[in-house]
Structure formats: structure tokens, C-alpha cells
Design a protein around this motif. Sequence first.
Motif, PDB file in Angstrom:
ATOM      1  N   GLN A 426       0.843  -1.325   0.028  1.00 35.98           N
ATOM      2  CA  GLN A 426      -0.094   0.057   0.083  1.00 35.98           C
ATOM      3  C   GLN A 426       0.992   1.289   0.127  1.00 35.98           C
ATOM      4  OE1 GLN A 426      -3.096   0.295  -0.120  1.00 35.98           O
ATOM      5  NE2 GLN A 426      -3.797  -1.793   0.172  1.00 35.98           N
ATOM      6  N   SER A 427       0.415   2.317  -0.822  1.00 35.23           N
ATOM      7  CA  SER A 427       1.220   3.488  -0.719  1.00 35.23           C
ATOM      8  C   SER A 427       0.652   4.761  -0.367  1.00 35.23           C
ATOM      9  CB  SER A 427       1.503   3.808  -2.229  1.00 35.23           C
ATOM     10  OG  SER A 427       0.710   4.041  -2.962  1.00 35.23           O
ATOM     11  N   VAL A 428       1.249   5.760   0.294  1.00 42.05           N
ATOM     12  CA  VAL A 428       0.704   6.710   0.852  1.00 42.05           C
ATOM     13  C   VAL A 428       1.453   7.972   0.583  1.00 42.05           C
ATOM     14  CG1 VAL A 428       1.385   6.383   3.116  1.00 42.05           C
ATOM     15  CG2 VAL A 428      -0.779   7.994   3.000  1.00 42.05           C
ATOM     16  N   GLU A 429       0.812   9.197   0.451  1.00 40.02           N
ATOM     17  CA  GLU A 429       1.768  10.460  -0.010  1.00 40.02           C
ATOM     18  C   GLU A 429       2.204  10.559   1.761  1.00 40.02           C
ATOM     19  OE1 GLU A 429       2.700  14.318   0.318  1.00 40.02           O
ATOM     20  OE2 GLU A 429       1.015  13.705   1.497  1.00 40.02           O
ATOM     21  N   SER A 430       3.474  11.269   1.664  1.00 40.72           N
ATOM     22  CA  SER A 430       4.243  11.530   2.725  1.00 40.72           C
ATOM     23  C   SER A 430       3.498  12.222   4.041  1.00 40.72           C
ATOM     24  CB  SER A 430       5.482  12.214   2.569  1.00 40.72           C
ATOM     25  OG  SER A 430       6.568  11.344   1.588  1.00 40.72           O
ATOM     26  N   ALA A 431       2.950  13.266   3.649  1.00 41.08           N
ATOM     27  CA  ALA A 431       2.324  14.402   4.335  1.00 41.08           C
ATOM     28  C   ALA A 431       1.244  13.692   5.056  1.00 41.08           C
ATOM     29  CB  ALA A 431       1.549  15.565   3.719  1.00 41.08           C
ATOM     30  N   THR A 432       0.410  12.705   4.409  1.00 39.52           N
ATOM     31  CA  THR A 432      -0.734  11.875   5.139  1.00 39.52           C
ATOM     32  C   THR A 432      -0.081  11.039   6.084  1.00 39.52           C
ATOM     33  OG1 THR A 432      -2.099  12.292   2.955  1.00 39.52           O
ATOM     34  CG2 THR A 432      -2.601  10.487   4.373  1.00 39.52           C
ATOM     35  N   ALA A 433       1.091  10.344   5.497  1.00 34.18           N
ATOM     36  CA  ALA A 433       1.478   9.168   6.296  1.00 34.18           C
ATOM     37  C   ALA A 433       1.812   9.624   7.671  1.00 34.18           C
ATOM     38  CB  ALA A 433       2.886   8.754   5.580  1.00 34.18           C
ATOM     39  N   TYR A 434       2.826  10.888   7.816  1.00 35.88           N
ATOM     40  CA  TYR A 434       3.271  11.327   8.871  1.00 35.88           C
ATOM     41  C   TYR A 434       2.205  11.819   9.997  1.00 35.88           C
ATOM     42  CZ  TYR A 434       8.100  10.510   7.389  1.00 35.88           C
ATOM     43  OH  TYR A 434       9.199   9.864   7.129  1.00 35.88           O
ATOM     44  N   ASN A 435       1.147  12.242   9.166  1.00 36.67           N
ATOM     45  CA  ASN A 435      -0.038  12.535  10.318  1.00 36.67           C
ATOM     46  C   ASN A 435      -0.825  11.477  10.710  1.00 36.67           C
ATOM     47  OD1 ASN A 435       0.388  15.297  10.070  1.00 36.67           O
ATOM     48  ND2 ASN A 435      -0.868  15.564   8.048  1.00 36.67           N
ATOM     49  N   ASN A 436      -0.863  10.279  10.161  1.00 39.34           N
ATOM     50  CA  ASN A 436      -1.409   9.362  10.665  1.00 39.34           C
ATOM     51  C   ASN A 436      -0.817   7.854  11.243  1.00 39.34           C
ATOM     52  OD1 ASN A 436      -3.888  10.002   9.432  1.00 39.34           O
ATOM     53  ND2 ASN A 436      -3.486   9.228   7.429  1.00 39.34           N
ATOM     54  N   LEU A 437       0.848   8.075  11.581  1.00 43.02           N
ATOM     55  CA  LEU A 437       1.288   7.041  11.946  1.00 43.02           C
ATOM     56  C   LEU A 437       1.069   6.968  13.501  1.00 43.02           C
ATOM     57  CD1 LEU A 437       5.121   7.697  10.729  1.00 43.02           C
ATOM     58  CD2 LEU A 437       4.015   5.442  10.621  1.00 43.02           C
ATOM     59  N   ASP A 438       0.743   7.892  14.277  1.00 44.06           N
ATOM     60  CA  ASP A 438       0.396   7.723  15.599  1.00 44.06           C
ATOM     61  C   ASP A 438      -0.977   7.083  15.725  1.00 44.06           C
ATOM     62  OD1 ASP A 438      -0.913   9.812  14.768  1.00 44.06           O
ATOM     63  OD2 ASP A 438      -0.431  11.141  16.825  1.00 44.06           O
ATOM     64  N   LYS A 439      -1.946   7.061  14.788  1.00 43.73           N
ATOM     65  CA  LYS A 439      -3.372   6.469  14.762  1.00 43.73           C
ATOM     66  C   LYS A 439      -3.184   4.925  14.679  1.00 43.73           C
ATOM     67  CE  LYS A 439      -5.263  10.925  13.220  1.00 43.73           C
ATOM     68  NZ  LYS A 439      -3.935  11.876  13.076  1.00 43.73           N
ATOM     69  N   GLY A 440      -2.250   4.379  14.221  1.00 43.05           N
ATOM     70  CA  GLY A 440      -2.009   3.004  14.276  1.00 43.05           C
ATOM     71  C   GLY A 440      -2.668   2.583  13.073  1.00 43.05           C
ATOM     72  N   VAL A 441      -2.549   3.383  12.029  1.00 41.40           N
ATOM     73  CA  VAL A 441      -3.255   2.946  10.701  1.00 41.40           C
ATOM     74  C   VAL A 441      -2.406   1.822   9.845  1.00 41.40           C
ATOM     75  CG1 VAL A 441      -3.887   3.985   8.338  1.00 41.40           C
ATOM     76  CG2 VAL A 441      -4.630   5.349  10.515  1.00 41.40           C
ATOM     77  N   TYR A 442      -1.086   1.844   9.948  1.00 45.48           N
ATOM     78  CA  TYR A 442      -0.222   1.100   9.339  1.00 45.48           C
ATOM     79  C   TYR A 442       0.395  -0.034  10.186  1.00 45.48           C
ATOM     80  CZ  TYR A 442      -0.436   5.585   7.009  1.00 45.48           C
ATOM     81  OH  TYR A 442      -0.876   6.709   6.392  1.00 45.48           O
ATOM     82  N   SER A 443       0.359  -1.117   9.506  1.00 36.05           N
ATOM     83  CA  SER A 443       0.789  -2.503  10.480  1.00 36.05           C
ATOM     84  C   SER A 443       2.228  -2.294  10.250  1.00 36.05           C
ATOM     85  CB  SER A 443       0.575  -3.621   9.816  1.00 36.05           C
ATOM     86  OG  SER A 443       0.209  -3.748   8.365  1.00 36.05           O
ATOM     87  N   MET A 444       3.055  -2.092   8.825  1.00 39.10           N
ATOM     88  CA  MET A 444       4.312  -1.852   8.712  1.00 39.10           C
ATOM     89  C   MET A 444       4.512  -0.608   7.771  1.00 39.10           C
ATOM     90  SD  MET A 444       5.758  -5.833   7.812  1.00 39.10           S
ATOM     91  CE  MET A 444       4.941  -6.135   6.670  1.00 39.10           C
ATOM     92  N   PHE A 445       5.497   0.159   8.146  1.00 39.87           N
ATOM     93  CA  PHE A 445       5.625   1.324   7.445  1.00 39.87           C
ATOM     94  C   PHE A 445       7.179   1.489   7.200  1.00 39.87           C
ATOM     95  CE2 PHE A 445       6.084   5.779   7.007  1.00 39.87           C
ATOM     96  CZ  PHE A 445       5.037   6.157   5.555  1.00 39.87           C
ATOM     97  N   ILE A 446       7.619   1.799   5.967  1.00 44.18           N
ATOM     98  CA  ILE A 446       9.196   2.480   5.873  1.00 44.18           C
ATOM     99  C   ILE A 446       9.356   3.845   6.039  1.00 44.18           C
ATOM    100  CG2 ILE A 446      10.800   2.475   3.892  1.00 44.18           C
ATOM    101  CD1 ILE A 446       9.548   0.147   2.658  1.00 44.18           C
ATOM    102  N   LEU A 447      10.152   4.139   6.794  1.00 41.76           N
ATOM    103  CA  LEU A 447      10.270   5.617   7.327  1.00 41.76           C
ATOM    104  C   LEU A 447      11.728   6.003   7.491  1.00 41.76           C
ATOM    105  CD1 LEU A 447      11.062   5.855  10.485  1.00 41.76           C
ATOM    106  CD2 LEU A 447       8.685   5.688  10.719  1.00 41.76           C
TER     107      LEU A 447
END
Length: 559
Positions: A426-447
Motif C-alpha cells: 500500500q502506498s500513501v503520500e508523505s504528509a498523510t503518512a506522517y499525520n497518521n502514523l500515531d493513529k495505528g493505521v499502518y501495520s508496517m511502514f518504511i520511514l
Amino acid sequence: MKPNQTTGVNYRGITGSIRRGISDRHWRKFAKFVGLFSICCLLAISCGDRPEMNQSSDPTRISIGTTAKIRTIDPADAYENAAGMLLYNLGDRLYTYESGTTTLKPQLATALPEISPDGVTYTIPLRPDVVYHDGTPFNAETMKFSLERFMENGGAPSSLLSNIVESVQATGEYELTLQLKQPFAAFPDLLTFSGLVAVSPTAYQIGAGQFKPDTFVGTGPYKLVSYGTDTIKLDVFEDYWGEKPVNTGIDIQQFSSPANVYNSFRRGSIDLTYGTLDLDQISSLQRQAPAKGWQEISNRSNGVYVLTLNMNDEALKKLEVRQAIASIIDRPLLQQRIFQGQMEPLYSLIPTTLERYYQPVFLNKYGDGNFDQAKQLLAQAGYTPENPLQLQLWYRSNLRTNADVATTIEALAEQELGGAIQIELQSVESATAYNNLDKGVYSMFILDWTPDFFDPDNYMHPFLSCATGSVETGCEEGESKLWGSFYYSDRVNQLIARQRQEQNPETRLQIFTELQQILVEDVPFIPLWQGKEYLFARPGIQGATLESTQAVPFWTLKK
């Protein structure tokens, strides 16, 4: 700070600004490994097919360029790598590093700080006979003003200092005393942060939001003479107290794309380039360099890429699953197939540039592409080809190499594990990703992460610490939640607190060794790779240097 188009990026962190930090510093600072600050340029127009202008008529000036759009150079608000590079050359801090090393040395200070026995009072002697670019004399009161403005104006990086410092006092004309809220062993290294430069109280004000994004008045070897939308011009500050530049000035041009930078360098329209080119362009310049006489200077980056594992995910709560994922990562394969050798495998959250502290714990325990071990661990967790583990792997859509890495991991799992893991990309734009990380949206994420200052604390604390939580609930408030891992460990929290207060270097080393051992056992994050930086200079350019901190001193450049 940042990500960008090819190998990625990021920046910044100490506890505090973090809610704002994830949005401000992580997607705004987009681009360090391959992307932020490119040092190359001429007074040129860098758009499309428009003809380029000639370089400055002064042959002793150096042309420098960037593809970054610099938001601000106000040191109290600047938190991007490109702005940091400018501030490094325009201003002075209390401390910097010896060239080519990570050894602290005084800059506006005259000696390393005297630290009280309880570790909370730092007394710093300052240089006399220093003046600001506007002629204002430098002393302890003006340095106090500069640090208080950094904390009180509420800019993006303000919490770096405000979370640590209780008060700043001028205890003599050339003596500064800082009282910390609690001991912090890495404090002298923090004082090297690019925004902690001295600024003239005649030119700036203290007050929330009182910023000057296109102004700089400091004490450094260059002064800002023009700041436009396309070009930035620096002249030598004739009254500089220290080593004078060997050139007569710097001309910085903002290019519209890496392709424009690449072509301008090849044509000889610019003097040097740094940090903007993509992987193929770097490889091309490397191949041509011997015949063309171009200088290639490379160094390991301080930025790291990691795989975040959400420990609130039902499958990832199982230790064997996290260890199995760590076992299938094949870093040398990524290094050659995706990065063309332009990265280094990473086996800890602490990078190899901090070699005194770095422990290759993931290499020692899991190796690379250890698929037999992964199968055994998955079987222990109850996952087989008949009952496969299903996980999503998220990556940032605007970073090509992140997509390539994710695809490679997914393919390896499918080919080598017989269907025991099924990974959905699954892909996501960076700004959206960093705003959602602390919401537990992603099981695994490359940062990715690039530090604010050069100390192992700035790799351990931002990832592993947690202010509120439990083993059962995970991290409820704190850094590991903000990174989407939700990792909680009483022992880790205790060790991080201890190393921050410990003044004995050997004892700190032991603590960081234990922290890395816990990291490799618990696997809340999996280190992936560490970037490389490349600087290319034209024939005849002397003094091109890429420091251990990835800074490029302009004042040593000479034609």
C-alpha cells in the motif's frame, strides 16, 4: 526534516514538539539522502529549455545550487536541511566539530562547558572581539537573546532547546550560564544544531511568531546580501573573527529539477553539486568522472531508514512474527539491485557514523535473507502456507526507492517462504503518512530519520521512549507511538533516562549497547539502510569537503 524523490529522507527530534514535529519536521524536511540540498549552480535560469546565464563575472565566486524551495532561513523557525546548510555557513554556534571528525570544538565559546556536579548547570566562556554582520558587538547578553528567541518565538525546532533548558543567564560580559531542567549528557552536541546561531538583537525580536524568513544577521564568515525566489547571494563578511573564506562569495540558484542540475554540471555551467541528483545521475557522473576530471567526494549519511512494526497489530504482537520479518530482509540485495551501491546496509538504529556506539545487532542475530529461520519462526507463531500470515506493507508514494524496496520485500517473501506470508503493498503520500502514523493505521511502514544533533541519544530516544503506557496497552503517549510502533518497555525507558543523565562516556557506551540488544530481541523497528551523500565538483575547484555531519563548508571552496 525531509524526504525526496529517490533515496528518501527525514529529520529532527528530541521529545517535545513531537505532535507538531511529525507534521513539520518529517514531511517538510523531505530529502536528505538523495534529495535536499544540492550544491551546484550559477546565476542561471534553471527552467525547461531556457538558455542559462553565464556565471558571475567575478571568477573567484563559487556557484552553488539547490532544488529545494527554502521556506525560511530564520534560525528560530528553520527546520529543513537546505536552510540548515545555509545557516551553517552564515552563522556561528557555541560549538561545532573539528573538520573531518565528530569531535566537539568551541566556536563562539572559547572552551568546552564547565558542568556542575549535578549535571544541570553549564558555564560557557565566550569569545571577545566578535561582531555581527550589522556591526552590533557580540557578548553574553546577545547570545542569551539568541537562545531565548529560539525557545520563545515558537518556531518548528523550538522544543529542541525549550524542553531541555530551564534558563539562560549572562553571568559575565563573556560568560554564559545555562540551567537545564534535568541532566542531559548530549547537551554540548545539541548546541551544534544549525538554528542555535547567534543573531543580532538589533535585527530581530523576541515574541511568538516574530520571524524573518528572508533575513539573516549573524556572526558567520558570510553575510546575506540578497534572498530571491530563484537566487541567494552571499558575500564574505570582512570583519569575521575566524578563518576567512578563500573565495569572494557564493551564488546559490534554485533549480527546477535534478535533471537541470545534472545537465548544468555536465556542461560546466555550475561549479559543484550535492544532494539533489537521483541514483542514475549519480552513477552516470561516477562513470564519467575519471575521463572528465570531475571530483567525486562521498560520505556516509547520518540518516537512517527503518521498518516500523505496529505492535498493536494482532499478528505483529507475536514476537516470532516480528523476528521472522527481520530475518527475511536482505540488505545487500537492496544495496545492489535498487540503490546501485549508493547506500549501506544498516543493522541498528544507531548508524555506522557513530562507530563507537554502533552494534550490528540485526546482522548478528538474523543475518540477511535468512529464510529458513523465518520459516521456523512463522511456524512457531502458527503460520504456514496453509494458514498464511497476512500483512500490509506501507510506503511513501513520492519516494521511488521506497516503492522498490517494498516490492522487493514482498517478492522475497512470496518466492522464498512458500506462501507462509502474504504481503499486500500500500502506498500513501508523505504528509498523510506522517499525520497518521500515531493513529495505528499502518501495520508496517518504511520511514526515515535524520538527527538534530550527532549523538546516539537522538536515534534511541526518538524511536524507543514512551512517556505513558504499559506492556499490555502499548505506548499511549510518547515517541514510539508517534512513529507508529506503540512499543513500550520499562527497562528501555529507564536506560534512556540513565544515559541522558550519565556524564561518564564509558558508562553511556554500556547503556547504548544494552539498548541495542533489547532492540534486536524485541524488534519494534527493523533497521534497513543508511544513506550516502555525494558531492561532485568541477576540475579546478579546490577545498570541496563533505564533513562527517554532511555539512559542506563554503568558505574552503576556491577556483
